[in-house]
Design a protein around this motif. Structure first.
Motif, short mmCIF file in Angstrom:
data_model
loop_
_atom_site.label_atom_id
_atom_site.label_comp_id
_atom_site.label_asym_id
_atom_site.label_seq_id
_atom_site.Cartn_x
_atom_site.Cartn_y
_atom_site.Cartn_z
N TRP A 1 20.83 53.68 41.06
CA TRP A 1 21.36 53.49 42.43
C TRP A 1 21.27 54.44 43.25
O TRP A 1 20.72 53.88 44.60
N GLN A 2 21.08 55.78 43.11
CA GLN A 2 20.57 56.76 43.89
C GLN A 2 19.03 56.81 44.58
O GLN A 2 18.82 56.66 45.67
N VAL A 3 18.18 56.34 43.53
CA VAL A 3 17.11 55.97 44.04
C VAL A 3 16.64 55.19 45.10
O VAL A 3 16.12 55.23 45.96
N ILE A 4 17.40 53.97 44.71
CA ILE A 4 17.41 52.57 45.38
C ILE A 4 17.89 53.20 46.85
O ILE A 4 17.37 52.59 48.00
N GLY A 5 18.90 53.73 46.83
CA GLY A 5 19.66 54.06 48.43
C GLY A 5 18.80 54.81 49.04
O GLY A 5 18.81 54.77 50.18
N ALA A 6 18.24 55.90 48.23
CA ALA A 6 17.20 56.78 49.24
C ALA A 6 15.87 56.07 49.51
O ALA A 6 15.65 56.55 51.08
N LEU A 7 15.40 55.37 48.72
CA LEU A 7 13.99 54.77 49.13
C LEU A 7 14.35 53.50 50.37
O LEU A 7 13.40 53.37 50.95
N ALA A 8 15.46 52.89 50.31
CA ALA A 8 15.77 51.87 51.32
C ALA A 8 16.53 52.29 52.24
O ALA A 8 16.96 51.22 52.98
N ALA A 9 17.13 53.33 52.49
CA ALA A 9 18.00 53.87 53.45
C ALA A 9 17.45 53.46 55.08
O ALA A 9 18.29 53.36 55.83
N GLU A 10 16.12 53.70 55.12
CA GLU A 10 15.63 53.39 56.46
C GLU A 10 14.67 52.20 56.50
O GLU A 10 14.04 52.33 57.67
N THR A 11 14.90 51.34 55.81
CA THR A 11 14.64 50.08 56.04
C THR A 11 15.45 49.15 56.96
O THR A 11 16.61 49.57 57.23
N THR A 12 14.78 48.06 57.59
CA THR A 12 15.74 47.33 58.35
C THR A 12 16.77 46.49 57.95
O THR A 12 17.59 46.00 58.43
N ALA A 13 16.52 46.35 56.52
CA ALA A 13 17.66 45.53 55.76
C ALA A 13 18.66 46.46 55.03
O ALA A 13 18.99 45.94 53.95
N TRP A 14 18.83 47.73 55.52
CA TRP A 14 19.66 48.51 54.76
C TRP A 14 21.09 48.12 54.59
O TRP A 14 21.59 48.23 53.39
N PHE A 15 21.47 47.44 55.64
CA PHE A 15 22.91 47.03 55.63
C PHE A 15 23.17 45.92 54.44
O PHE A 15 24.29 45.59 54.29
N ALA A 16 21.99 45.20 53.92
CA ALA A 16 22.35 44.27 52.95
C ALA A 16 22.35 45.05 51.38
O ALA A 16 22.28 44.01 50.59
N ILE A 17 21.97 46.24 51.55
CA ILE A 17 21.70 46.89 50.12
C ILE A 17 22.74 47.94 49.74
O ILE A 17 22.73 49.09 50.54
N PRO A 18 24.02 47.78 49.04
CA PRO A 18 24.80 48.62 49.06
C PRO A 18 24.52 50.29 48.69
O PRO A 18 25.10 51.02 49.10
N PRO A 19 23.48 50.16 47.82
CA PRO A 19 23.18 51.79 47.38
C PRO A 19 22.99 52.37 48.77
O PRO A 19 22.73 53.75 48.62
N THR A 20 22.47 51.81 49.59
CA THR A 20 21.96 52.84 50.96
C THR A 20 23.06 52.99 51.90
O THR A 20 22.78 53.93 52.70
N TRP A 21 24.30 52.64 51.74
CA TRP A 21 25.22 52.80 52.72
C TRP A 21 25.71 54.09 52.79
O TRP A 21 25.94 54.67 54.09
N ALA A 22 26.05 54.93 51.74
CA ALA A 22 26.41 56.41 52.04
C ALA A 22 25.34 57.02 52.33
O ALA A 22 25.43 58.10 53.33
N VAL A 23 23.83 56.88 52.27
CA VAL A 23 22.83 57.47 52.49
C VAL A 23 22.68 57.36 53.92
O VAL A 23 22.50 58.26 54.93
N ARG A 24 22.54 56.17 54.50
CA ARG A 24 22.38 55.81 55.75
C ARG A 24 23.34 56.19 56.87
O ARG A 24 23.07 56.73 57.85
N ALA A 25 24.66 56.47 56.28
CA ALA A 25 25.74 56.94 57.01
C ALA A 25 25.46 58.37 57.45
O ALA A 25 25.80 59.04 58.60
N MET A 26 25.13 59.09 56.33
CA MET A 26 24.87 60.76 56.62
C MET A 26 23.48 61.08 57.41
O MET A 26 23.53 61.99 57.91
N LEU A 27 22.54 60.17 57.25
CA LEU A 27 21.21 60.46 57.95
C LEU A 27 21.18 61.24 59.28
O LEU A 27 20.80 62.16 59.72
N PRO A 28 21.85 60.27 60.20
CA PRO A 28 22.08 60.77 61.44
C PRO A 28 22.72 61.92 61.80
O PRO A 28 22.86 62.63 62.75
#
Length: 482
Positions: A171-198
């Motif tokens: 889950w963590q690997v998927i979240g980190a690798l897909a966090a900066e893709t355009t479809a991140w909002f459709a991938i639950p593992p990315t939500w925590a990572v995406r929220a914190m990057l900015p």
């Protein structure tokens, strides 16, 4: 329900007191200390150093750590049979909600220590400190990981800690690798990572965001909202499900093989472990190493095995092996005094086999990619030698902690060592004397003859010590259980 919730929360807090789950949040003190050390050692870039570990935590450690926190709680309740509350005049839904509230409180304590403790420490060191940013980052990270915590809470109740803990790394690997893709909002593992990057001002690889990067000015509101919605959805579904998801595990009646009655203690352990997950996990690790070498240069393979596969795998196989032999351990130790040595030998055989296989794969990959010079091959061989020694030491250490204190403590120690290794061995801190405090990173950070010799000697001494400690712990295990 609300009237009964307050006493239920108090009861859950009492039950959590003194448990492994209650101790885990205090790891935040160690992590805040690591951030402060980075601030002191890098005066030219102190603001980035103050948030460097937090970035590594969000992109590489949050899911396993939150899963471990949830798993320790569910394992405690499974062992205690919920303290008898299932057979009393209590509302199971109230208990469930109260238990998660206490879990969320423990998570809040961890994030407060890991993020907010940096503020007084950095101020005491006289370093420039962005107090509002650190306060907001700690709060946002807690909110962002609530959904993951709720999901882990439910899944560990159903399948146990180890399988969900391993899935959390995926889950963590998927979240980190897909966090900066355009479809991140459709991938639950990315939500925590995406929220914190900015908020942290970093990319998913921990590189600083440029001021012109759109991510630098993006609002984390959408990602945080999705995380909160995930939390609510998981808890509502769990509360609405009838009864408990927990699978009651009775006597293990799986066959141990027709060789289990032989005189050899190693043969008995081998036959007993034949139907367990240790050998498939080791085979999967080798296949992952080969696949990584086929696609990426050796730096990826070396980093993967050093920072993740070896420390995590050594701990997991030790935990799984002890869980497999524990039900009949009292009989085994009485019938065969050498059975502790057999358990150790069986574990060391597999962890050594994986380390040797990864070393051979790295050497072959170097030759295939045209890096067959003597210096490159020698560096890989030295890394392989340290993998072998550290694998033995780590497996025996994990076995000792598991037998003496419990599986949760062993998994927690593995996560801490991985975090410290990545922090001290994967960045500029590896060029300072702090490299010696990150043993999991030694195969990469011990890159001089002096460092290699020091790392090999310390790891060998630790391997001997943990052999003795684990032997004693296994021999005394029946007396402690009595």
């Amino acid at each position: 329900m609300m009237g009964a919730l307050t006493p239920a929360i108090r009861a859950e807090a009492v039950r959590a007191r003194g448990s492994a789950a209650a101790a885990l949040p205090w790891v935040g003190i160690i992590l805040a200390g690591i951030s402060t050390a980075g601030i002191l050692i890098t005066p030219e870039n102190q603001e980035r150093a103050a948030l460097l570990w937090q970035t590594l935590y969000v992109t590489g450690m949050a899911a396993p750590l939150m899963t471990l926190l949830a798993g320790l709680t569910t394992a405690r309740e499974t062992t205690a049979r919920d303290g008898g509350t299932l057979w009393r005049a209590t509302n199971p839904r109230t208990i469930l909600v109260a238990r998660f509230i206490v879990l969320a409180g423990l998570s809040a304590l961890f994030h407060a220590l890991a993020f907010w403790l940096v503020i007084p420490l950095s101020l005491a060191a006289g370093a420039p400190t962005d107090i509002p940013r650190l306060l907001w980052a700690g709060l946002a990270c807690w909110v962002a990981t609530l959904g993951l915590l709720a999901l882990a809470f439910v899944l560990t109740e159903r399948w146990g800690t180890i399988p969900v803990f391993l899935a959390a790394w995926v889950w963590q690997v998927i979240g980190a690798l897909a966090a900066e893709t355009t479809a991140w909002f459709a991938i639950p593992p990315t939500w925590a990572v995406r929220a914190m990057l900015p908020i942290l001002g970093a990319h998913q690889n921990a590189e600083p965001l440029a001021a012109s990067d759109p991510l630098a000015t993006e609002s984390p509101a959408l990602a945080l909202t999705l995380s909160v919605l995930l939390t609510v959805l998981v808890l509502v579904l769990r509360v609405r499900l009838p009864g408990t998801l927990r699978v009651e595990r009775g006597t293990d009646s799986r066959p141990v093989g027709r060789r289990s009655t032989r005189e050899s203690a190693v043969g008995a352990i081998r036959a007993m472990m034949r139907s367990r997950a240790v050998m498939p996990l080791c085979a999967a690790a080798i296949l992952l190493a080969v696949a990584t070498a086929a696609i990426y240069p050796n730096s990826y393979l070396l980093g993967l095995h050093t920072y993740a596969m070896l420390p995590l795998g050594a701990c997991v196989i030790a935990v799984l092996t002890w869980q497999a032999v524990l039900p009949g351990w009292r009989v085994l130790i009485l019938r065969k005094a050498t059975v502790p040595t057999a358990v150790q030998a069986w574990l060391l055989l597999w962890v050594s086999f994986v380390s040797v296989a990864v070393t051979v794969t790295a050497l072959a990959n170097a030759l295939r990619r045209g890096h067959g010079d003597a210096a490159s091959l020698l560096a890989i061989t030295q890394s392989g030698a340290l993998w072998l020694i550290l694998g033995i030491a780590g497996t025996l250490g994990a076995l000792w902690i598991t037998v003496r204190f419990g599986a949760g403590w062993a998994l927690g120690a593995a996560v801490i060592l991985i975090i410290v290794g990545v922090t001290l061995g994967g960045d500029i801190l590896a060029d300072t004397w702090l490299w010696i405090l990150g043993p999991t990173a030694w195969p990469l950070s011990a890159d001089t003859p002096q460092r290699f010799l020091a790392a090999a000697l310390i790891a060998s001494a630790f391997a001997v010590l943990t052999w003795l400690l684990s032997t004693r712990a296994m021999r005394n295990a029946p007396a402690r259980a009595a």
